[in-house]
Design a protein around this motif. Structure first.
Motif, PDB file in Angstrom:
ATOM      1  N   MET A  13       0.839  -1.185   0.000  1.00  0.00           N
ATOM      2  CA  MET A  13       0.000   0.000   0.000  1.00  0.00           C
ATOM      3  C   MET A  13       0.884   1.249   0.000  1.00  0.00           C
ATOM      4  SD  MET A  13      -2.962   1.299   2.535  1.00  0.00           S
ATOM      5  CE  MET A  13      -1.884   1.294   3.921  1.00  0.00           C
ATOM      6  N   VAL A  14       1.997   1.208   0.738  1.00  0.00           N
ATOM      7  CA  VAL A  14       2.897   2.354   0.775  1.00  0.00           C
ATOM      8  C   VAL A  14       3.440   2.647  -0.609  1.00  0.00           C
ATOM      9  CG1 VAL A  14       5.196   3.051   1.504  1.00  0.00           C
ATOM     10  CG2 VAL A  14       3.544   2.317   3.176  1.00  0.00           C
ATOM     11  N   THR A  15       3.780   1.607  -1.354  1.00  0.00           N
ATOM     12  CA  THR A  15       4.285   1.831  -2.694  1.00  0.00           C
ATOM     13  C   THR A  15       3.241   2.563  -3.527  1.00  0.00           C
ATOM     14  OG1 THR A  15       5.596  -0.157  -2.506  1.00  0.00           O
ATOM     15  CG2 THR A  15       5.300   0.710  -4.701  1.00  0.00           C
ATOM     16  N   SER A  16       1.966   2.165  -3.418  1.00  0.00           N
ATOM     17  CA  SER A  16       0.926   2.867  -4.162  1.00  0.00           C
ATOM     18  C   SER A  16       0.719   4.261  -3.593  1.00  0.00           C
ATOM     19  CB  SER A  16      -0.419   2.165  -4.062  1.00  0.00           C
ATOM     20  OG  SER A  16      -0.306   0.819  -3.933  1.00  0.00           O
ATOM     21  N   LEU A  17       0.718   4.363  -2.270  1.00  0.00           N
ATOM     22  CA  LEU A  17       0.496   5.629  -1.607  1.00  0.00           C
ATOM     23  C   LEU A  17       1.596   6.609  -1.955  1.00  0.00           C
ATOM     24  CD1 LEU A  17      -1.072   6.742   1.234  1.00  0.00           C
ATOM     25  CD2 LEU A  17       1.274   6.487   1.936  1.00  0.00           C
ATOM     26  N   ALA A  18       2.842   6.160  -1.958  1.00  0.00           N
ATOM     27  CA  ALA A  18       3.965   7.044  -2.233  1.00  0.00           C
ATOM     28  C   ALA A  18       4.088   7.367  -3.711  1.00  0.00           C
ATOM     29  CB  ALA A  18       5.255   6.398  -1.741  1.00  0.00           C
TER      30      ALA A  18
ATOM     31  N   PHE B  42      12.928   8.600  -5.721  1.00  0.00           N
ATOM     32  CA  PHE B  42      12.421   8.289  -4.393  1.00  0.00           C
ATOM     33  C   PHE B  42      11.775   6.902  -4.389  1.00  0.00           C
ATOM     34  CE2 PHE B  42       8.861   8.402  -1.343  1.00  0.00           C
ATOM     35  CZ  PHE B  42       9.610   8.476  -0.175  1.00  0.00           C
ATOM     36  N   MET B  43      11.024   6.583  -5.443  1.00  0.00           N
ATOM     37  CA  MET B  43      10.403   5.266  -5.529  1.00  0.00           C
ATOM     38  C   MET B  43      11.463   4.176  -5.600  1.00  0.00           C
ATOM     39  SD  MET B  43       7.300   5.826  -5.117  1.00  0.00           S
ATOM     40  CE  MET B  43       6.765   4.154  -5.370  1.00  0.00           C
ATOM     41  N   ALA B  44      12.554   4.429  -6.289  1.00  0.00           N
ATOM     42  CA  ALA B  44      13.641   3.457  -6.357  1.00  0.00           C
ATOM     43  C   ALA B  44      14.251   3.262  -4.974  1.00  0.00           C
ATOM     44  CB  ALA B  44      14.708   3.921  -7.348  1.00  0.00           C
ATOM     45  N   GLU B  45      14.368   4.348  -4.205  1.00  0.00           N
ATOM     46  CA  GLU B  45      14.903   4.235  -2.843  1.00  0.00           C
ATOM     47  C   GLU B  45      14.009   3.346  -1.986  1.00  0.00           C
ATOM     48  OE1 GLU B  45      15.492   8.129  -1.135  1.00  0.00           O
ATOM     49  OE2 GLU B  45      16.403   8.847  -2.999  1.00  0.00           O
ATOM     50  N   ILE B  46      12.693   3.528  -2.082  1.00  0.00           N
ATOM     51  CA  ILE B  46      11.769   2.693  -1.313  1.00  0.00           C
ATOM     52  C   ILE B  46      11.936   1.229  -1.702  1.00  0.00           C
ATOM     53  CG2 ILE B  46       9.331   2.115  -0.946  1.00  0.00           C
ATOM     54  CD1 ILE B  46       8.722   5.086  -1.139  1.00  0.00           C
ATOM     55  N   GLY B  47      12.065   0.966  -2.993  1.00  0.00           N
ATOM     56  CA  GLY B  47      12.228  -0.405  -3.462  1.00  0.00           C
ATOM     57  C   GLY B  47      13.494  -1.070  -2.953  1.00  0.00           C
ATOM     58  N   ASN B  48      14.496  -0.278  -2.620  1.00  0.00           N
ATOM     59  CA  ASN B  48      15.759  -0.829  -2.120  1.00  0.00           C
ATOM     60  C   ASN B  48      15.769  -1.019  -0.609  1.00  0.00           C
ATOM     61  OD1 ASN B  48      16.919  -0.985  -4.663  1.00  0.00           O
ATOM     62  ND2 ASN B  48      17.635   1.132  -4.570  1.00  0.00           N
TER      63      ASN B  48
ATOM     64  N   ARG C   3       9.540  -0.780   4.579  1.00  0.00           N
ATOM     65  CA  ARG C   3       8.673  -0.310   3.490  1.00  0.00           C
ATOM     66  C   ARG C   3       7.250  -0.064   3.972  1.00  0.00           C
ATOM     67  NH1 ARG C   3       9.968  -4.243  -1.619  1.00  0.00           N
ATOM     68  NH2 ARG C   3      12.229  -4.248  -1.387  1.00  0.00           N
ATOM     69  N   VAL C   4       7.115   0.322   5.196  1.00  0.00           N
ATOM     70  CA  VAL C   4       5.788   0.610   5.746  1.00  0.00           C
ATOM     71  C   VAL C   4       5.591   2.111   5.826  1.00  0.00           C
ATOM     72  CG1 VAL C   4       5.535  -1.573   6.964  1.00  0.00           C
ATOM     73  CG2 VAL C   4       6.621   0.365   8.104  1.00  0.00           C
ATOM     74  N   PHE C   5       4.358   2.525   5.871  1.00  0.00           N
ATOM     75  CA  PHE C   5       4.023   3.929   5.758  1.00  0.00           C
ATOM     76  C   PHE C   5       4.658   4.804   6.838  1.00  0.00           C
ATOM     77  CE2 PHE C   5       1.434   7.569   6.838  1.00  0.00           C
ATOM     78  CZ  PHE C   5       1.398   8.221   5.624  1.00  0.00           C
ATOM     79  N   ALA C   6       4.514   4.424   8.109  1.00  0.00           N
ATOM     80  CA  ALA C   6       4.907   5.320   9.198  1.00  0.00           C
ATOM     81  C   ALA C   6       6.346   5.821   9.094  1.00  0.00           C
ATOM     82  CB  ALA C   6       4.639   4.670  10.548  1.00  0.00           C
ATOM     83  N   PRO C   7       7.362   4.936   8.987  1.00  0.00           N
ATOM     84  CA  PRO C   7       8.723   5.482   8.923  1.00  0.00           C
ATOM     85  C   PRO C   7       9.003   6.296   7.658  1.00  0.00           C
ATOM     86  CG  PRO C   7       8.767   3.082   8.723  1.00  0.00           C
ATOM     87  CD  PRO C   7       7.358   3.482   9.041  1.00  0.00           C
TER      88      PRO C   7
END
Length: 163
Positions: free
Chosen positions: A6-11, A32-38, A44-48
């Motif tokens: 969900m975070v990936t979609s949200l972000a 930024f999306m690439a950073e999340i994927g790494n 990879r959760v929303f809060a942090p």
């Protein structure tokens, strides 16, 4: 849907919230999306991710509701205050909180605040009534249901449960 997906979609986008619904904006950049994927899966959760954005981009535009712009810092402050309120009601990790709101600032603040306090969200269409609503509320076993004040009296009187 697991929280991390969900975070990936949200972000994937920033929102402009209008009476007609959510409209995407230009945030974030593909890097930024690439950073999340790494990141490791547990990060990879929303809060942090959101807390990091609040800290690093506090003054950056994040959201437009009707004719007002909100920064990361403003939405972060509202969401963290909401999360503290939930925690003061003993809502936390593993609890389910239902959001039954139309498109509005409170929807975003509640959604983010629920994640920031560690709880899970169950979304319910605020126009839903009758047996279907009863079934959904029974199934999700929410500790709290977030509604607009105009629906609160109807919920308390159980009028929304009538067809």
């Amino acid at each position: 849907m697991p929280a991390w997906s969900m975070v990936t979609s949200l972000a994937a986008s920033c929102w402009s919230l209008t009476a007609s619904g959510l409209v995407t904006s230009d945030w974030p950049q593909p890097s930024f999306m690439a950073e999340i994927g790494n990141l490791p899966l547990e990060k990879r959760v929303f809060a942090p991710i959101f807390e990091e954005r609040i800290a690093s981009d506090a003054t950056r535009h994040f959201l437009r509701v009707d004719d007002r712009d909100y920064s990361y810092g403003e939405i972060g402050t509202l969401s963290l205050d909401f999360a503290r309120g939930l925690k003061s009601c003993s809502v936390g990790r593993g609890d389910i909180v239902t959001i039954m709101l139309p498109n509005c600032l409170e929807f975003i603040v509640a959604w983010f605040g629920i994640h920031l306090c560690g709880a899970c969200v169950a979304f319910v269409n605020p126009a839903m009534r009758g047996a279907e609503l009863v079934s959904i509320l029974d199934d999700c076993q929410s500790r709290v249901v977030i509604v607009k004040s105009d629906l609160l009296d109807a919920l308390a009187a159980k009028e929304v449960f009538k067809e």
